[in-house]
Design a protein around this motif. Structure first.
Motif, PDB file in Angstrom:
ATOM      1  N   TYR A 209       0.866  -1.129   0.034  1.00  0.00           N
ATOM      2  CA  TYR A 209      -0.123  -0.068   0.032  1.00  0.00           C
ATOM      3  C   TYR A 209       0.835   1.145   0.004  1.00  0.00           C
ATOM      4  O   TYR A 209       1.790   1.174   0.735  1.00  0.00           O
ATOM      5  CB  TYR A 209      -0.975   0.026   1.193  1.00  0.00           C
ATOM      6  N   GLY A 218      -1.072   5.295   7.231  1.00  0.00           N
ATOM      7  CA  GLY A 218      -1.715   4.906   8.511  1.00  0.00           C
ATOM      8  C   GLY A 218      -1.093   3.985   8.986  1.00  0.00           C
ATOM      9  O   GLY A 218      -0.203   3.254   8.505  1.00  0.00           O
ATOM     10  N   LEU A 223      -4.642  -0.744   8.514  1.00  0.00           N
ATOM     11  CA  LEU A 223      -4.924  -0.634   6.990  1.00  0.00           C
ATOM     12  C   LEU A 223      -5.147  -2.370   6.483  1.00  0.00           C
ATOM     13  O   LEU A 223      -6.058  -2.536   5.536  1.00  0.00           O
ATOM     14  CB  LEU A 223      -3.934  -0.140   6.082  1.00  0.00           C
ATOM     15  N   ASP A 226      -8.678  -3.444   7.118  1.00  0.00           N
ATOM     16  CA  ASP A 226      -9.710  -2.933   6.096  1.00  0.00           C
ATOM     17  C   ASP A 226      -9.499  -3.367   4.822  1.00  0.00           C
ATOM     18  O   ASP A 226     -10.512  -3.604   4.160  1.00  0.00           O
ATOM     19  CB  ASP A 226      -9.230  -1.366   6.061  1.00  0.00           C
TER      20      ASP A 226
ATOM     21  N   ARG B  44     -10.357   4.649  14.013  1.00  0.00           N
ATOM     22  CA  ARG B  44     -10.982   4.996  12.462  1.00  0.00           C
ATOM     23  C   ARG B  44     -12.255   5.520  12.753  1.00  0.00           C
ATOM     24  O   ARG B  44     -12.748   6.885  12.260  1.00  0.00           O
ATOM     25  CB  ARG B  44     -11.174   3.731  11.698  1.00  0.00           C
ATOM     26  N   ASP B  69      -5.792  12.836   8.467  1.00  0.00           N
ATOM     27  CA  ASP B  69      -6.010  11.794   9.063  1.00  0.00           C
ATOM     28  C   ASP B  69      -6.844  10.567   8.381  1.00  0.00           C
ATOM     29  O   ASP B  69      -6.443   9.528   8.489  1.00  0.00           O
ATOM     30  CB  ASP B  69      -6.371  12.088  10.731  1.00  0.00           C
ATOM     31  N   GLN B  72      -5.179   9.173   5.685  1.00  0.00           N
ATOM     32  CA  GLN B  72      -3.814   8.323   6.202  1.00  0.00           C
ATOM     33  C   GLN B  72      -4.424   6.863   6.563  1.00  0.00           C
ATOM     34  O   GLN B  72      -3.741   5.666   6.547  1.00  0.00           O
ATOM     35  CB  GLN B  72      -3.176   8.702   7.381  1.00  0.00           C
ATOM     36  N   ARG B  73      -5.880   6.885   7.038  1.00  0.00           N
ATOM     37  CA  ARG B  73      -6.532   5.591   7.577  1.00  0.00           C
ATOM     38  C   ARG B  73      -7.172   4.908   6.384  1.00  0.00           C
ATOM     39  O   ARG B  73      -7.880   4.131   6.554  1.00  0.00           O
ATOM     40  CB  ARG B  73      -7.394   6.025   8.509  1.00  0.00           C
ATOM     41  N   GLY B  74      -6.928   5.659   5.277  1.00  0.00           N
ATOM     42  CA  GLY B  74      -7.760   4.870   4.104  1.00  0.00           C
ATOM     43  C   GLY B  74      -9.325   5.215   4.258  1.00  0.00           C
ATOM     44  O   GLY B  74      -9.961   4.709   3.449  1.00  0.00           O
TER      45      GLY B  74
END
Lengths: 351, 111
Positions: A209, A218, A223, A226, B44, B69, B72-74
């Motif tokens: 990623y 992050g 990630l 997710d 999240r 933020d 960055q967390r998608g």
């Protein structure tokens, strides 16, 4: 959407010297931000020295079927730099005598090198613990001659590592090109079908990623969770691990940062996120990068900046483990990309 | 002195508030850090709540911070916009629910 490499466009950032100048000017010249060497000096880790060589990363050519917006290689269909069988043979001779446990083939799209299969077959005979091919996925579906790649990978027990910036089409295509998401999904299904990425399978399939923009990645574990949830529920796709990699401010990503007026803020983010713990494990301390024409570099990024290893030995043909392990690692401000947050390497975070 | 009340680069100096009161500043940042840790809610989910509240309290620093933020967390732009609508709906509702008071008062004063 990018169609040509910076080199083909004759963009000034295709010039590595220009990139290095930019990375040393501005906020780093005025002292607003500390240079990477100063950060290392404050930790008494300057100059940076390598440890034992564990990973040999070989870039077998800059040719690629994609032109990704963030690509640090500036790869694309118009790049003609390709490793010859002769240089591959020199690499094989080195693999035989080093104790490196990992062989990592990258590009461009390594599969586009006409000698790729020969090289994989010969390298497999030597036997390394972990044999990685960095596949962009879409190459598998790009042309009939590549459709059997999943079986070829399986036959040679290749560890496949592939890029995927997001589990949604919009974000993926924006970074990697129109149609890339659908083609990647198709390729992942083909890999799953032969056993890659399945729970408990020894056929390793990992994803990489990269953030699609001027921000840092992050938390890798969050990630990964997710990605797994979304790819499984939306496409019934499985994979093993997700490696989150920070975009380094060089080549096309540097061009993007400057054009979008994000360069200074991005450098601030990298410096603010500097993690002293990551310094001891940055990949240049256990990796050597070999270019298509056989030159040696501390990492793939230094290869693109044309910063050859600072050693009496600079070419694969004259490889000398002891001389190379005594070298000093070449650094500049791009190195902040590997020490930000949890750290970043071709194998993901380092802390 | 800047001619503007808001300067994006001030966000980077947020931590400096402890220089004028170390104890209270320190306690605030400890609390802040703890709040956003993974808990009964995921980090999240908390990031999306923070983004919505940033809009409701109209804090430009917070909007910058929690948009970044979220990236960055998608978190996707669709998720971000829905969160902002959730905040906006509560804010509108808070205004509109006061109209019951208006209606009550109107009725009380009217023949």
């Amino acid at each position: 959407m990018l169609l040509k490499s910076l080199k083909k466009q004759k963009n000034e950032l295709a010039n590595s010297q220009r990139q290095l100048e930019l990375l040393s000017n501005g906020v780093f010249e005025t002292g607003e931000l500390p240079k990477f060497s100063a950060q290392l000096a404050s930790l008494k880790q300057f100059p940076l020295k390598p440890k034992t060589l564990e990973i040999l990363q070989i870039n077998i050519g800059y040719m690629c079927n994609q032109v990704c917006a963030h690509c640090h290689v500036d790869a694309g269909p118009d790049r003609k730099e390709i490793m010859t069988r002769e240089t591959m043979q020199q690499c094989l001779d080195v693999i035989k005598k080093t104790g490196a446990h990992t062989l990592d083939l990258t590009g461009g799209a390594p599969e586009m090198n006409p000698e790729f299969r020969w090289f994989v077959e010969e390298a497999t005979k030597i036997g390394v613990k972990d044999f990685i091919v960095r596949s962009n996925l879409t190459i598998i579906t790009a042309n009939k001659k590549y459709y059997d790649l999943p079986d070829f990978f399986k036959k040679h027990n290749i560890h496949v590592i592939s890029s995927m910036p997001h589990w949604t089409k919009g974000k993926t295509d924006k970074q990697r090109g129109d149609g890339v998401f659908n083609a990647s999904i198709k390729a992942l299904k083909m890999l799953n079908a032969v056993g890659y990425g399945m729970p408990g399978s020894e056929l390793k399939l990992d994803l990489v990623y990269n953030p699609s923009g001027a921000f840092l990645p992050g938390d890798q574990a969050a990630l990964e969770s997710d990605f797994k949830k979304a790819l499984l529920s939306d496409f019934s796709i499985q994979f093993h691990e997700l490696f989150s990699i920070t975009n380094l401010p060089i080549s096309r990503f540097l061009d993007y940062l400057i054009a979008s007026e994000n360069y200074e803020d991005y450098m601030y983010s990298l410096v603010e996120a500097f993690n002293p713990e990551a310094v001891g494990n940055v990949m240049c301390t256990n990796t050597l990068s070999v270019s298509w024409d056989g030159w040696l570099y501390d990492c793939d990024f230094n290869q693109m900046l044309e910063l050859k290893v600072d050693s009496t030995v600079q070419h694969i043909s004259e490889f000398d483990k002891d001389a190379l392990e005594n070298r000093t690692i070449c650094i500049s401000q791009h190195c902040y990309g590997c020490t930000a947050g949890a750290g970043s390497s071709c194998q993901g975070t380092v802390t | 002195m800047s001619k503007s009340y808001y300067d994006p680069s001030d966000l980077k100096k947020f931590g400096n508030i402890t220089e004028w009161n170390e104890e209270l500043g320190g306690k605030f940042f400890d609390y802040y850090g703890k709040v956003f840790e993974e808990g009964a809610l995921t980090a999240r989910e908390k990031s999306l709540i923070a983004l919505a509240v940033s809009h409701v309290v109209k804090c430009p620093y917070c909007i910058d911070a929690y948009t970044q933020d979220g990236l960055q967390r998608g978190i996707t732009k669709e998720e971000m916009m829905e969160a902002v609508h959730a905040g906006a709906a509560i804010e509108s509702g808070a205004t509109l629910v006061h109209s019951v008071q208006m209606m009550n008062k109107y009725k009380k004063l009217s023949m």
